[in-house]
Design an enzyme around this catalytic site. Structure first.
Site, PDB file in Angstrom:
ATOM      1  N   LYS A 152       0.801  -1.210   0.000  1.00 47.66           N
ATOM      2  CA  LYS A 152       0.000   0.000   0.000  1.00 47.66           C
ATOM      3  C   LYS A 152       0.835   1.261   0.000  1.00 47.66           C
ATOM      4  CE  LYS A 152      -4.290  -1.471   1.977  1.00 47.66           C
ATOM      5  NZ  LYS A 152      -5.318  -0.557   1.461  1.00 47.66           N
TER       6      LYS A 152
ATOM      7  N   ILE B 158     -13.399 -19.646   6.386  1.00 53.81           N
ATOM      8  CA  ILE B 158     -13.438 -18.214   6.690  1.00 53.81           C
ATOM      9  C   ILE B 158     -14.696 -17.536   6.181  1.00 53.81           C
ATOM     10  CG2 ILE B 158     -12.102 -16.073   6.524  1.00 53.81           C
ATOM     11  CD1 ILE B 158     -10.815 -18.356   8.175  1.00 53.81           C
ATOM     12  N   GLY B 159     -15.460 -18.208   5.344  1.00 58.59           N
ATOM     13  CA  GLY B 159     -16.751 -17.624   4.962  1.00 58.59           C
ATOM     14  C   GLY B 159     -17.158 -17.891   3.533  1.00 58.59           C
TER      15      GLY B 159
ATOM     16  N   GLU C  67     -21.524 -17.342   1.222  1.00 53.85           N
ATOM     17  CA  GLU C  67     -21.496 -15.973   0.692  1.00 53.85           C
ATOM     18  C   GLU C  67     -21.794 -15.867  -0.804  1.00 53.85           C
ATOM     19  OE1 GLU C  67     -18.099 -13.660   2.039  1.00 53.85           O
ATOM     20  OE2 GLU C  67     -17.993 -14.756   3.924  1.00 53.85           O
TER      21      GLU C  67
ATOM     22  N   CYS D 296      -9.307  -1.581 -10.552  1.00 46.87           N
ATOM     23  CA  CYS D 296      -9.922  -0.385  -9.983  1.00 46.87           C
ATOM     24  C   CYS D 296     -10.994  -0.814  -8.988  1.00 46.87           C
ATOM     25  CB  CYS D 296     -10.577   0.450 -11.078  1.00 46.87           C
ATOM     26  SG  CYS D 296      -9.398   0.974 -12.335  1.00 46.87           S
TER      27      CYS D 296
ATOM     28  N   ASP E  75     -15.848  -9.991  10.344  1.00 38.92           N
ATOM     29  CA  ASP E  75     -14.541  -9.860   9.689  1.00 38.92           C
ATOM     30  C   ASP E  75     -13.960  -8.465   9.852  1.00 38.92           C
ATOM     31  OD1 ASP E  75     -14.448 -12.455   8.576  1.00 38.92           O
ATOM     32  OD2 ASP E  75     -15.728 -11.835   6.913  1.00 38.92           O
TER      33      ASP E  75
ATOM     34  N   HIS F 152      -4.414 -18.382  -1.730  1.00 37.42           N
ATOM     35  CA  HIS F 152      -4.131 -17.603  -2.934  1.00 37.42           C
ATOM     36  C   HIS F 152      -3.579 -18.449  -4.057  1.00 37.42           C
ATOM     37  CE1 HIS F 152      -4.017 -14.652   0.409  1.00 37.42           C
ATOM     38  NE2 HIS F 152      -4.860 -14.077  -0.407  1.00 37.42           N
TER      39      HIS F 152
HETATM   40  N1  GLN Z   1     -15.607 -13.731   5.061  1.00 37.90           N
HETATM   41  C1  GLN Z   1     -14.805 -13.212   4.007  1.00 37.90           C
HETATM   42  C2  GLN Z   1     -14.545 -14.297   2.966  1.00 37.90           C
HETATM   43  O1  GLN Z   1     -14.383 -15.409   3.331  1.00 37.90           O
HETATM   44  C3  GLN Z   1     -13.472 -12.678   4.509  1.00 37.90           C
HETATM   45  C4  GLN Z   1     -12.690 -12.013   3.427  1.00 37.90           C
HETATM   46  C5  GLN Z   1     -11.434 -11.272   3.886  1.00 37.90           C
HETATM   47  O2  GLN Z   1     -10.846 -11.578   4.863  1.00 37.90           O
HETATM   48  N2  GLN Z   1     -10.983 -10.302   3.162  1.00 37.90           N
HETATM   49  O3  GLN Z   1     -14.468 -14.038   1.803  1.00 37.90           O
HETATM   50 ZN    ZN Z   2      -8.965 -12.856   4.885  1.00 42.31          ZN
END
Ligand code: GLN
Ligand code: ZN
Length: 766
Positions: A125, A445-446, A498, A530, A613, A708
């Site tokens: 950043k 994580i979601g 999600e 963007c 989060d 990733h």
């Molecule tokens: N709950 C979100 C996901 O799993 C968390 C994303 C994040 O940490 N940027 O996509």
């Molecule tokens: Zn994350």
């Protein structure tokens, strides 16, 4: 007397993101290099004309980049890292993109606008903005030489169009400071002596092109600088001043504070300071300005989208001019690359909201109006001042902005509204009894893979081509699919996946009062990427539940615990354009109350575990350490307010990623989440050592694999990481989960990786 006006930079992406689309076509082989160059020069010509039309005294050259301005400097200064092994004939543009993107096909992006390339330069950043620059790499043998003609060609290009040019460079100390040492036992500052002669060459070339002014950006002067870096400025600028070139030393994003005397003492013809982020420094700098220096005051906000209060700007400028006369210049506070291009593209925005805003083009016009008012009197800029006053008046009184109920609720909030009923240990016992989870419980994580079908359904619904009932049915099908997969995999705490969310902030912003969305409010995040941040314009409240239906549907499909999934107040604040008529902390607390309402509704609906989060909590840290405690106090309180409306038996999780946490561990612990999941696998659990040393008190799920990459981690590898984690964290407090959400992944690798993850947890239990 006339006032000189200029800008530190202009957005380069184009008002319809022309550069983005040209770049992506070029990368896909659908556009020639010549055609890409043509798009770029057309954009530059247009942007210079906009500056000219607004009455600026110079057009700024040097702010254009195909990918990134730091990368431009790596090429200009001839310090491309040797590891790329470029052959002599490789053209500059190709080298630019190879350094930026690595092996193109391996570059992937994920949530929050962060990118991960393989061999690419690291990206990070730019100060506290959401723009990411490419990090120069230095070794003790790095050498420099003037190696690019682009800047000079662009100067000539602007001159050929009849413009008076101010060239813009990133200064040598900022360039070195923002880079990274790639071998041990050496300090990149030691390269300065080798670097300065190349800057001298650049200045000589600009002089030969009859450029009178060079803006030289040293934004690190707004940071807490180590003493040796401070000490390096004077000798460096003594050398640069030998060029005889007029240098405008540009600082922004904060006050100079302890660097003020230094900045004023440097042998430059001018100094630019940020009078928007740090209005309190203006008076002192005006008074202390040496009589041979010009002061450029940044009075138009280059970081936010609000129309300026021109009366206030004019008052500050008039005062400065009474002391400085012709030595006063005016500008936006920083480069305009951090705001969208042109408000006239917002054809669908309601007129009232639009009348409150200014994008880059409008900001330059505001600057022109202030100049006119200073030089010829306010009457000569009547229309602009009238519009500014009308906007200020309507923002101050509009019921869309001011919601007494929200203000009242915040004002009467009990002091302990940010505290759970019982302390963590007591809650933990109650929750263990309730959920009866195995040791090393597994979760995610979601998000689950956002497939082409999911995206298509969401887009069709948005365009009105898919009826609501059909959309809901489609999303429910996706939820059921994700739930079944998790059940089959043997995961202990499930998520709904999600599917219905395009973006973790936009999804909530669209349902909250006080938020608006633009059509074309794009700003560059990095390269061709963007983002279009939501606009928080008014008091925030939650008119109706946002996630309860989806979550309870998911819970109805299983007897295992279903984790509710929300974005936290700090992250929503951080990734939006935020109103400037009240402190950020207040806006954050309003969002916190809206999220709290959702948390309470989820609890009422029978959801026992809720994740909030906060991946952006660390990036909100102020640039100066002296301001950290204040930020962490209100940010932490906002999180806790969102999390503390529930009973002890409800388990609150949080999630963080992309961060070094070690320097803010006490603040993270103070969030008092029952469990935190964090990104750790890429650092081989190193990150966790800090949590261990600190005796992090609550439960923690260190990510055991990097989401990733499409690589499927082995069970053994995850067992190894978990054992490593168990050395520093009590085993009974450990969760097992990936690093982050899985939305950028495909299903096959997701299933394979999670199967191995569940096996790793089972191995540890045994
Ligand atoms: N709950 C979100 C996901 O799993 C968390 C994303 C994040 O940490 N940027 O996509
Ligand atoms: Zn994350």
């Amino acid at each position: 007397m006339t006032t000189t006006i200029h800008t530190l930079g202009f957005p380069r992406i184009g008002k319809q993101r022309e550069l983005k689309f040209a770049l992506e076509k070029f990368w896909h082989g659908e556009l020639s290099a010549d055609a890409l160059e043509k798009t770029a020069s057309d954009l530059r010509a247009l942007h210079w004309q906009i500056q000219r039309d607004a009455g600026l005294d110079f057009v700024t050259v040097g702010d254009f980049a195909f990918y990134d301005q730091m990368l431009n400097h790596i090429q200009l200064l001839g310090c491309e890292p040797a590891r790329f092994g470029f052959e002599a004939g490789t053209v500059e543009l190709d080298r630019h993109f190879t350094m930026a993107r690595g092996i193109a096909s391996e570059a992937t992006t994920c949530c929050g606008g962060h990118a991960h390339g393989s061999a690419a330069l690291e990206m990070t950043k730019w100060f506290d903005t959401n723009y990411h620059y490419l990090v120069p790499e230095f070794t003790s043998t790095t050498s420099f030489s003037l190696s690019s003609e682009r800047l000079f060609q662009q100067v000539a290009e602007a001159q050929a169009l009849g413009h008076k040019v101010k060239a813009a460079l990133i200064g040598p100390l900022t360039f070195l400071y923002l880079g990274k040492e790639k071998n041990d036992g050496f300090n990149r500052l030691s390269l300065l002596d080798k670097l300065l002669p190349v800057y001298a060459d650049v200045l000589a070339r600009l002089k030969a092109l009859n450029v009178e002014w060079v803006q030289i950006d040293e934004p690190i002067l707004a940071l807490d600088l180590p003493a040796e870096w401070k000490a390096a400025f004077k000798p460096a600028y003594d050398k640069l001043s030998a060029s005889g070139m007029k240098l405008m030393l540009a600082t922004y994003f904060g006050a100079l504070l302890d660097n003020q005397a230094l900045a004023l003492s440097l042998p430059t013809a001018g100094l630019h300071i940020d009078g928007v982020r740090a209005p309190e420094q203006v008076g002192g700098v005006v008074d202390a300005l040496p009589t041979d220096k010009i002061l450029s005051l940044g009075l138009i906000d280059g970081r936010n989208i609000w129309r300026a209060n021109l009366d206030q700007v004019l008052a500050t400028a008039t005062d400065a001019r009474s002391k400085l006369a012709d030595r006063l210049w005016l500008a936006p506070s920083c480069s305009l690359q951090h705001v969208p291009v042109d408000l006239t593209t917002e054809t669908k925005m309601d007129a009232e909201l639009r009348s409150w805003l200014a994008y880059a083009v409008q900001k330059l016009n505001e600057l022109g109006a202030v100049k006119t008012a200073l030089d010829k009197g306010v009457d000569a800029a009547q229309a602009a001042f009238d519009a500014s006053r009308a906007a200020a008046a309507s923002r101050a009184s509009s019921p869309r902005v001011h919601n007494p109920a929200v203000k009242q609720r915040l004002a009467s909030l009990p002091g302990d509204a940010d505290q759970r009923h019982s302390a963590f240990k007591a809650r933990q016992a109650i929750q263990r009894d309730r959920f009866k989870l195995p040791a090393f419980p597994t979760t995610t994580i979601g998000s689950f893979p956002q497939t082409r079908e999911i995206r298509a359904a969401r887009a069709a619904f948005k365009r009105g081509e898919l009826a609501e009932a059909d959309y809901v049915a489609a999303m429910k099908k996706e939820i059921a699919f994700a739930v079944q997969k998790q059940v089959d995999l043997g995961i202990d705490v499930l998520v709904h996946g999600e599917a219905e969310r395009n973006d973790m902030v936009e999804y909530f912003g669209e349902q909250l009062d006080g938020f608006a969305f633009s059509q074309n409010g794009w700003v560059q995040s990095y390269g061709s990427r963007c983002v279009k941040p939501p606009i928080i314009f008014g008091d925030v409240s939650r008119p109706h539940p946002m996630t309860v239906e989806w979550t309870t549907y998911a819970q109805s499909l299983t007897s295992l615990p279903m984790k509710g999934m929300l974005t936290g107040p700090v992250t929503i604040l951080q990734w939006s354009f935020v109103r400037n008529d009240q402190p950020r902390s207040e806006t954050c607390l309003q969002i916190a109350l809206a999220i709290r309402d959702e948390v309470v509704d989820l609890e009422k609906a029978g959801i026992g575990i809720i994740q909030i989060d906060e991946p952006a909590i660390r990036e909100g840290l102020p640039l100066r350490r002296s301001q950290w405690d204040d930020y962490l106090a209100w940010a932490g309180r906002a999180f806790r307010i969102s999390a503390s409306g529930v009973e002890d038996q409800t388990q609150i999780h949080t999630h963080m990623c992309y961060s070094e946490f070690n320097d803010i561990l006490p603040a993270i612990a103070a969030l008092d989440a029952d469990a935190i999941t964090i990104e750790t696998s890429r650092s081989d659990m190193e990150l966790l050592t800090g949590f261990g040393k600190f005796n992090y008190p609550n439960e923690i799920g260190p990510g055991v694999y990097d989401i990733h990459s499409p690589n499927v981690p082995t069970t053994d590898e995850m067992v190894r990481l978990l054992k490593k984690a168990a050395e520093v964290i009590p085993a009974e407090n450990l969760w097992v989960n990936p690093d982050c959400g899985l939305k950028t992944r495909g299903w096959p690798e997701t299933e394979a990786a999670l199967a191995n993850m569940v096996a790793a947890a089972k191995a540890l239990r045994a």
